[in-house]
Each structure stands twice: as C-alpha cells, then as structure tokens.
Motif scaffolding. Structure first.
Motif, PDB file in Angstrom:
ATOM      1  N   SER A 131       0.989  -1.114  -0.179  1.00 28.05           N
ATOM      2  CA  SER A 131       0.046   0.122   0.094  1.00 28.05           C
ATOM      3  C   SER A 131       0.627   1.139  -0.043  1.00 28.05           C
ATOM      4  O   SER A 131       1.794   1.302   0.961  1.00 28.05           O
ATOM      5  CB  SER A 131      -0.921   0.081   1.206  1.00 28.05           C
ATOM      6  OG  SER A 131      -1.724  -1.120   1.094  1.00 28.05           O
TER       7      SER A 131
ATOM      8  N   ASN B 149      -3.004  -4.254   4.202  1.00 28.08           N
ATOM      9  CA  ASN B 149      -4.027  -4.141   3.184  1.00 28.08           C
ATOM     10  C   ASN B 149      -4.576  -2.780   3.490  1.00 28.08           C
ATOM     11  O   ASN B 149      -4.933  -2.353   4.664  1.00 28.08           O
ATOM     12  CB  ASN B 149      -4.975  -5.153   3.454  1.00 28.08           C
ATOM     13  CG  ASN B 149      -4.312  -6.461   2.396  1.00 28.08           C
ATOM     14  OD1 ASN B 149      -3.470  -6.396   1.689  1.00 28.08           O
ATOM     15  ND2 ASN B 149      -5.005  -7.496   2.980  1.00 28.08           N
ATOM     16  N   SER B 150      -4.772  -1.956   2.373  1.00 25.75           N
ATOM     17  CA  SER B 150      -5.296  -0.757   2.526  1.00 25.75           C
ATOM     18  C   SER B 150      -6.396  -0.338   1.443  1.00 25.75           C
ATOM     19  O   SER B 150      -7.151  -1.838   1.214  1.00 25.75           O
ATOM     20  CB  SER B 150      -4.216   0.538   2.469  1.00 25.75           C
ATOM     21  OG  SER B 150      -4.814   1.692   2.536  1.00 25.75           O
ATOM     22  N   ILE B 151      -7.111   0.341   1.100  1.00 30.48           N
ATOM     23  CA  ILE B 151      -7.941   0.642  -0.034  1.00 30.48           C
ATOM     24  C   ILE B 151      -7.282   0.390  -1.271  1.00 30.48           C
ATOM     25  O   ILE B 151      -6.383   0.989  -1.819  1.00 30.48           O
ATOM     26  CB  ILE B 151      -8.518   2.295   0.137  1.00 30.48           C
ATOM     27  CG1 ILE B 151      -9.073   2.247   1.510  1.00 30.48           C
ATOM     28  CG2 ILE B 151      -9.492   2.031  -1.291  1.00 30.48           C
ATOM     29  CD1 ILE B 151      -9.499   3.470   1.756  1.00 30.48           C
TER      30      ILE B 151
ATOM     31  N   ASP C 253      -8.936  -7.843   5.398  1.00 27.24           N
ATOM     32  CA  ASP C 253      -9.215  -7.093   4.236  1.00 27.24           C
ATOM     33  C   ASP C 253      -8.388  -5.757   4.169  1.00 27.24           C
ATOM     34  O   ASP C 253      -8.150  -5.183   3.173  1.00 27.24           O
ATOM     35  CB  ASP C 253     -10.526  -7.129   3.607  1.00 27.24           C
ATOM     36  CG  ASP C 253     -11.053  -8.288   2.813  1.00 27.24           C
ATOM     37  OD1 ASP C 253     -10.150  -9.296   2.963  1.00 27.24           O
ATOM     38  OD2 ASP C 253     -12.452  -8.591   2.772  1.00 27.24           O
ATOM     39  N   ARG C 254      -8.542  -5.265   5.465  1.00 23.35           N
ATOM     40  CA  ARG C 254      -7.926  -3.806   5.688  1.00 23.35           C
ATOM     41  C   ARG C 254      -7.341  -4.023   7.040  1.00 23.35           C
ATOM     42  O   ARG C 254      -7.384  -4.506   7.936  1.00 23.35           O
ATOM     43  CB  ARG C 254      -8.921  -2.756   5.864  1.00 23.35           C
ATOM     44  CG  ARG C 254      -9.925  -2.582   4.572  1.00 23.35           C
ATOM     45  CD  ARG C 254      -9.178  -1.854   3.541  1.00 23.35           C
ATOM     46  NE  ARG C 254     -10.176  -1.435   2.482  1.00 23.35           N
ATOM     47  CZ  ARG C 254     -10.457  -2.464   1.683  1.00 23.35           C
ATOM     48  NH1 ARG C 254     -10.328  -3.557   1.659  1.00 23.35           N
ATOM     49  NH2 ARG C 254     -11.761  -1.724   0.914  1.00 23.35           N
TER      50      ARG C 254
ATOM     51  N   ALA D 257      -4.018  -8.765   8.241  1.00 22.94           N
ATOM     52  CA  ALA D 257      -4.030  -7.612   7.109  1.00 22.94           C
ATOM     53  C   ALA D 257      -2.694  -7.399   6.489  1.00 22.94           C
ATOM     54  O   ALA D 257      -2.463  -7.009   5.492  1.00 22.94           O
ATOM     55  CB  ALA D 257      -4.441  -6.339   7.855  1.00 22.94           C
TER      56      ALA D 257
ATOM     57  N   PHE E 109     -10.150   0.665  10.461  1.00 23.36           N
ATOM     58  CA  PHE E 109      -9.043   1.383   9.276  1.00 23.36           C
ATOM     59  C   PHE E 109      -9.396   2.764   9.422  1.00 23.36           C
ATOM     60  O   PHE E 109     -10.459   3.412   9.512  1.00 23.36           O
ATOM     61  CB  PHE E 109      -9.568   0.643   8.236  1.00 23.36           C
ATOM     62  CG  PHE E 109      -8.714   1.333   6.897  1.00 23.36           C
ATOM     63  CD1 PHE E 109      -7.680   0.792   6.651  1.00 23.36           C
ATOM     64  CD2 PHE E 109      -9.389   2.504   6.187  1.00 23.36           C
ATOM     65  CE1 PHE E 109      -6.862   1.329   5.519  1.00 23.36           C
ATOM     66  CE2 PHE E 109      -8.536   2.790   5.116  1.00 23.36           C
ATOM     67  CZ  PHE E 109      -7.234   2.244   4.971  1.00 23.36           C
TER      68      PHE E 109
END
Lengths: 618, 157
Positions: free
Chosen positions: A171, A232-234, A260-261, A276, B145
């Motif tokens: 990321s 993991n990010s966007i 997932d994030r 993550a 997040f």
C-alpha cells in the motif's frame, strides 16, 4: 488444501526443486515455479501443521498470555529448531562468548536481532515496511568508495520490484515514493493506496517539514512521507492497467472475514491478529493450490551433500514429531535443483555444517544488519501514541547524498508505538507511576494518559557495509537438541557506521528542538548493544535484517553466488534471500529479497525448461 | 466466592484504579484477579488488605481527602499491604501479576504463586491501560481502518 504428504512419499517423489525454508523467499520461488508446472517440495524446520486461521490464532493466544512480549513471543520455544530471542541477549564480558542461548554471541558487540522458525518464517513477525532500495545503493563502491557494488542495477530489478509489490500487497502512492532516484514506469500505481498517516505523524509533519539538515556538504530539507507497507489498505482501481487489485485476507480453506484492511491493531510485530499484514503463508497457500507444492514441516535440513560432479546430490533431514521431545527420524530428499531459503544465518549455518564454505571461503562472512539508534522524548501535546500500525510515516531525506563517502546513510521511522522498543513502555511507565510516583486512582489515570499519549520515538536505521570479519561460523562445541551445529556470531560496527550513529543523535536533537520535545533518550552502559564512540555512548539495536552471508558478485573468487543467486561452486544449488545482498542501504530488506526471488525463479525455470523431461504448463 | 470479599475487592479496586465498579465488572476480571491475589499472598494477607480498606472507607465516610490520607497511611505505606495494593493496581491496568518485592517475600516467606505472569490471555485484552490512553491493547480490539488518523478519545476522569 490437499492432504499433507508424508516423508516416505516425499522421498519417493522426483521433485524438480527442493526448497529449504518456508519464509518469503522460499514461498515466492515455490509458488512461482509451481505455477509454471514444476514440482516443488518445501521443508520447514519449524512447526505448522496447516495453513488455517485456527493454527494462526494459537500464535495470537500465546502472545496474549506471554509476560514478555518480545518479537518472537507469539511462537513456541522449540529446542529442535531454535531461534534467537531478543530477551536472551546479555551484555558480554570482553573475551567471553555467551553460549547460553541458541545464537552464540562471540562479540565484541552484542546483536539482538532475531528471526522466526515457523511455517511462514520471519514474515510472521516482520513489521511490513516495503521499501525499494535507492539506485545509488546498488553502486556503493563506484559512487562512494564504500562496501561493494551489486552485479545488477536498480533498473534490472525494477520489474521484479513490481512483482514483489503485487505479491506482498504493498500500500503506497507513487507520488510519495518517488525520491532520490527511485523511478516507476509512467503508468505504475501500487496495488493499494497508502495507509492513512497517523495523527502523531501529522503533528510531526506540521512542525518538521521544511527543516534543513546538514550532512557533510549535503543539505537536506525534511519532508515527512507516508511509508510503503505490506498491509492491506484501499485497493487502487487503476492498478494493473485498470484491472484493480483484490486484497489477500486471512489464509484459510474457507471464507473468513479477516484481513481485508489493516484495523490498527498496532501489533504488526510480533503478529498481525487479522492477517491484514502480508505473511509468506499467503504465498504458500496460493502455491499449494496449484497442486504442485508439497510442504513438510518439523523437518530440519541437516546436511547438504555434494557429489563428485560438484552438483548437490541430496539433502539429509531430521523429522521430529513433537517440539517437546528430541526424538526424530532421518532420511534423504532428492531433487533436480536445490534452493536454500532458510534465512542468512541458517543458510550459512547449514552450508558450514555441511562442510561447504564455498571456494571463496565467504559463506557466513560479510554479515550485515541495520544498526538502529533509537531516540525518544515527550511531545508538548497529546498525540494519541499507541494507535495505528507500528509506523505509518518516516523521513527519507537522510538516505542519499555524497556524504555517503564519509559516513553511512540513515532512514528515520516515526513510531506510533511510542517508547515500547527502547524502554518497554507502556508497562515500564505504569510500573514507575505506581511504584515510584505513588499515583493511584483518577490521578493515575490522568498521569498514564499524559505520559504515554505524548510519547515520540524515532528510529534511525543506519547502513552497515559488508565487512568480512562480521560473520556466522559453527563450532563443534555448540549443538542444538537434534545435534545440529548452532550459529556463532562475531559482530562489530565500523567507524563508517558509528560516525552515522553520532550524526543521527545530533540530527535527533535538532528535530526535537524544532518540535519542542522533552528529550528522554538515555543509553545505559549495562544494556546489551552499548557502544562508545568518540567519547559518547549509544545503545545500538539490531534490525533483524540479516544479510550478506552468501554474498552476490561477479566472480567465484570473491563472492558466493552470481546475480541469479546461484552458487558459483554448485550449478544446481541456489542460495536465496537477503544473504545474497552485497549492500542493504537504508531499506528494510524484504521487498528487495522478494524481488530477487522472482528473478531467481525466472532463472530456474529457464534452466530447467532446457531439460526435455520437464513439461511446462500455461 | 465469598460475596463479602468479592464486594470489598471491587470497592478497593475501584478506588485504586479510578474506574467505577461497573466498568471493572465489565472486564470480567474481578474474580480472576481476586483469585490471583489470594494465590500469591494467601488468605490472611488478602483478608487484612480488604478489612483494612473497609475500615478506612468507613472511617472516611464521604470525605475524599480523608479516604486518600487513610489509604496512604494504612495501606499504601504499610510494609505488608502496600506492595499488594500496588500489584492490584498494576494487574487491573495490564493484566499481569508482578512478583512482589524481595523484601516482602523475605518477610512473608511466601510460597504462593507469586512469579510474574499474565493472569490469562483475556486479562491482557481486558486491561484498563489501553482505554485510559484512548488506544487498544496491541493485537486486540482494534479501532478500525484509519481510526489512527484522528485525535485520540481520552476520557478525562
């Protein structure tokens, strides 16, 4: 997930490639070869029965219950395949090696670096910084008259860096990562956008950006930048020409809503609880799904045998049933090509234990690791320390320049986890407030918040060039529970690095002055890693970035492997990982060793496909 | 579990940590911490600690200053009870029982389970230090997040 293979079946199988070690290098090579039709066997010395969430969570529960939460505290003590643990490191008395723990410290300097011997290797506990090396790092001798040049350049690795960034799920945003010669193709984007910077980072950036630092004749202007991370990010929809990227979550045979994030567990080291963060288990699981990768865990490679033709003929193993008993069975494994991916210490240890120091005599030598100088203090305002991933930003501006002819370069990380590394915060803060400050009740609550939420810690990661005297050896007096020779470390830091330690302290003072930080840095002469230099004392910590022990070069007389990480002496043997790196610059080593692994996989495929017996699919 | 002891332990814990009985009960750790203390220091010392606290609390009434003075005079500066009280604070804040000072161990000749240990994996994740600083215990109860980009939420007591 296919049924696990047993040793008898593995011994009967004609594998194309035997990989020793299930960490990131071995996993990438295994997956990459299997996806191109080759049959691969991985042997892992440490435990790990299955690639499941349940197994992963046994590590997490062990971490929760551990009184000392060091970077290997999530992993069980295993005398059959031991690993260094930082709390084991003691202050050495001159001339007296310390053999009380697995890694024998021969001095003169202590080293508290570790690695992890479990399925997935040290990527289980790595922090996840995914930095490319600078182009100038590959030409240290030519550009700065220090260390060694690589036989390849940044441009030769660029495409492999891209593959590594996909595999490790990096990321970052290209605009933030384009500095000091690092280039990307015009349309390149990282798989995922940069992780958000922490509130702490924004406070630091607000006051530090624009500060001018002088390094010899080089003048640098500080800019706090987001750090590229394997976390993991966007996802970036523009990735891969607009195809996008799907984050790889928790490894499991069934759907799991985890990973997932990044959630901000601030526990990348020793273990991300939700996966993550990248670990080699992700790559292993993709490899296993090809049906062409077998994995044997609790299987220690004990001896590499070379035939009269100079080729590796077979590898002996010891398979143990339980980590609490040394009982084991032995046997031999055969393949066309052999890949040692056990990490720089274990690769060197295994080769030396096998009587294979290489014709250059350099196996085990030129050991490198980053020297870390930590500085810490209290910010004048609450910064929300102890939240996020462990680091979200850093300073890249001290990594490059002509000053590198005189002293080493350094990279600064801003730590979201406060003083935990240097002082054991917040535990030590709590103990001091309760036992010494005599605080309790609501006053204690206020003082805890005030003391911890204002913490700032900077780590200066300092380059160490290859020195033949920094080395891993073996010694018949020291063996582990299975009778394997243990690694013996000799380690010191040259003036080139120590001068940069002193400069780092000076720069830290300047940055703290600019920030109004109350400097609380203190180096205890009784601590392991305490070193005096020009009248000042420092505690130098290890970076777990072991490198150089099977160094890469252009000729067999002064290096161990060629640019493809193939042994000069044994044409069917590859020694892979950061042990091959001729310099480490100021980048955490994993992304570069991952890129090298992809390059080596290509080479192995091209070598083996010239053999008529192998069919390549897809 | 003796109800009276349990209640006294909660009252003492609330005063020592600055967190309400309600908040302490919410961690689910009151019983394990009471048991851990008993196993480490024995029934007699535990009873003396809780009885002394009950007396101090009764004598002070609603006077917070008197409670503070009494607590410091009769528990925190007491050679026997002070180290135990401080251990109870630390246990609530980080979930770890710390080995008592050598001097205390010498005097008491303790044979209890007094070595430094995390009471249980849950006591680590339920520790109060993290909410005190607006954070989560590393490796658990993440805030989500991007949460780290905002200033921390710290409840001032």
């Amino acid at each position: 997930m296919p049924a696990p293979i047993d040793h008898a079946a593995a011994a009967r199988t004609d594998y194309d490639v035997l990989v020793v070690g299930s960490g990131v290098s071995g996993a990438i090579i295994a997956r990459s070869l299997a996806e191109r039709g080759l049959q691969v066997l991985i042997v892992e010395a440490g435990p790990g029965e299955e690639l499941s969430v349940a197994e992963y969570e046994t590590h997490l529960t062990r971490f929760y219950g551990a009184a000392a939460k060091d970077n290997n505290s999530a992993y069980e003590v295993n005398p059959n395949a031991p690993m260094p643990r930082s709390p084991d490191v003691r202050r050495l008395q001159a001339g007296h090696p310390d053999s009380t723990s697995y890694l024998i410290q021969n001095g003169p300097y202590e080293m508290d670096s570790t690695y992890t011997r479990v399925l997935g290797g040290t990527t289980m506990h790595w922090e996840g910084k995914a930095l490319r090396m600078l182009p100038e790092d590959f030409q240290m001798r030519t550009r700065f008259g220090q260390g060694r040049d690589w036989p390849i350049a940044y441009d030769d690795l660029e495409l492999y860096y891209q593959q590594a960034e996909r595999e490790l799920g990096v990321s970052a945003d290209v605009a933030d990562q384009t500095f000091y010669g690092i280039t990307f193709p015009p349309d390149y984007v990282f798989p995922m956008h940069s992780l958000p910077q922490s509130y702490l980072d924004t406070i630091i950036a607000r006051d530090l950006d624009g500060t001018v630092v002088q390094l010899e004749e080089t003048e640098r202007t500080i800019l706090v930048r987001p750090t590229a991370q394997s976390r993991n990010s966007i996802p970036n929809p523009a990735y891969d020409g607009g195809k996008g990227y799907v984050p790889v979550g928790a490894v499991s045979t069934h759907q799991v809503d985890q990973g997932d994030r990044c959630q901000g567990n601030i526990n990348c080291v020793p273990l991300c609880p939700v996966q993550a963060k990248y670990s080699a288990r992700k790559t292993l699981s993709f490899g296993v799904r090809t049906g062409r990768v077998d994995i044997l865990t609790q299987t220690v490679a004990s001896q590499v045998h070379v035939g009269a033709d100079g080729q590796v003929s077979h590898v002996d193993y010891q398979a143990y049933g339980s980590t609490t008993s040394p009982e084991h069975v032995t046997g031999s494994l055969r393949a066309t090509t052999y890949v040692l991916a056990a990490n720089p210490v274990e690769n060197a240890r295994l080769l030396l234990a096998s009587g294979l120091p290489s014709s250059s005599g350099l196996v085990g030598r030129n050991l490198m690791d980053h020297a870390y100088l930590l500085t810490w203090g209290l910010l004048p305002e609450v910064a929300g320390t102890m939240r996020g991933s462990q680091c979200t930003s850093g300073i890249e501006d001290l990594r490059s320049g002509d000053f590198r002819t005189r002293h080493a370069a350094m990279r600064v990380s801003i730590h979201n986890d406060g003083w935990s590394w240097p002082t054991g915060s917040p535990y030590t803060d709590l103990i001091e407030l309760v036992d010494d400050a005599n605080a309790y009740g609501t006053a204690l609550r206020r003082r805890v918040a005030d003391r911890i939420s204002r913490q700032l810690m900077l780590s200066f990661m300092i380059d160490l060039p290859p020195e033949p005297s920094n080395r891993i050896t073996v010694d018949g007096r020291y063996v582990d529970a299975l009778g394997n020779l243990r690694p013996v470390l000799s380690y010191s830091l040259p003036d080139y690095t120590m001068d940069a330690v002193a400069v780092s302290r000076r720069v830290s003072r300047q940055l703290f002055q600019r920030l109004g930080v109350e400097d609380r840095t203190h180096y205890d002469p009784l601590d392991p890693g305490f070193v005096s230099h020009q009248g000042d004392g420092y505690v130098i910590r290890g970076g777990n970035h072991w490198s150089g022990t099977h160094i890469m070069g252009t000729a067999s007389h002064d290096s161990v492997v060629d640019s493809h990480q193939r042994s000069w002496d044994h044409q069917n043997l590859y020694l892979v990982g950061s042990g091959s790196m001729p310099s480490i610059g100021t980048s955490n080593t994993t992304l570069t060793l991952a890129a090298l692994s992809f390059r080596t996989a290509d080479h192995i495929v091209s070598e083996l496909t010239t053999r008529p017996s192998v069919t390549i699919e897809g | 579990m003796n109800d009276e002891l349990h209640e006294a332990f909660l009252d003492l814990s609330s005063t020592l940590t600055g967190y309400s009985r309600f908040r302490l009960l919410g961690t689910g750790q009151a019983d394990p911490y009471l048991s851990t203390t008993r196993e480490a220091v024995g029934e007699e010392v535990l009873a003396e600690l809780l009885n002394t606290y009950t007396d101090v609390h009764r004598d002070a009434g609603d006077d917070e200053k008197a409670l503070d003075t009494g607590l410091r005079a009769r528990i925190l500066s007491d050679r026997l009870l002070g180290p135990v009280a401080r251990n109870v604070i630390k246990m609530w804040f980080v979930g770890t029982w710390y080995e008592l000072p050598q001097e205390w161990r010498d005097v008491q000749a303790t044979r209890g389970h007094d070595s430094t240990h995390v009471v249980s994996p849950a006591s680590y994740t339920e520790a109060l230090l993290w909410p005190t600083i607006g954070a989560n215990p590393p490796g658990a109860k993440a805030q989500g997040f991007g949460s780290w980009a905002a200033p921390p939420t710290i409840d001032a007591p």
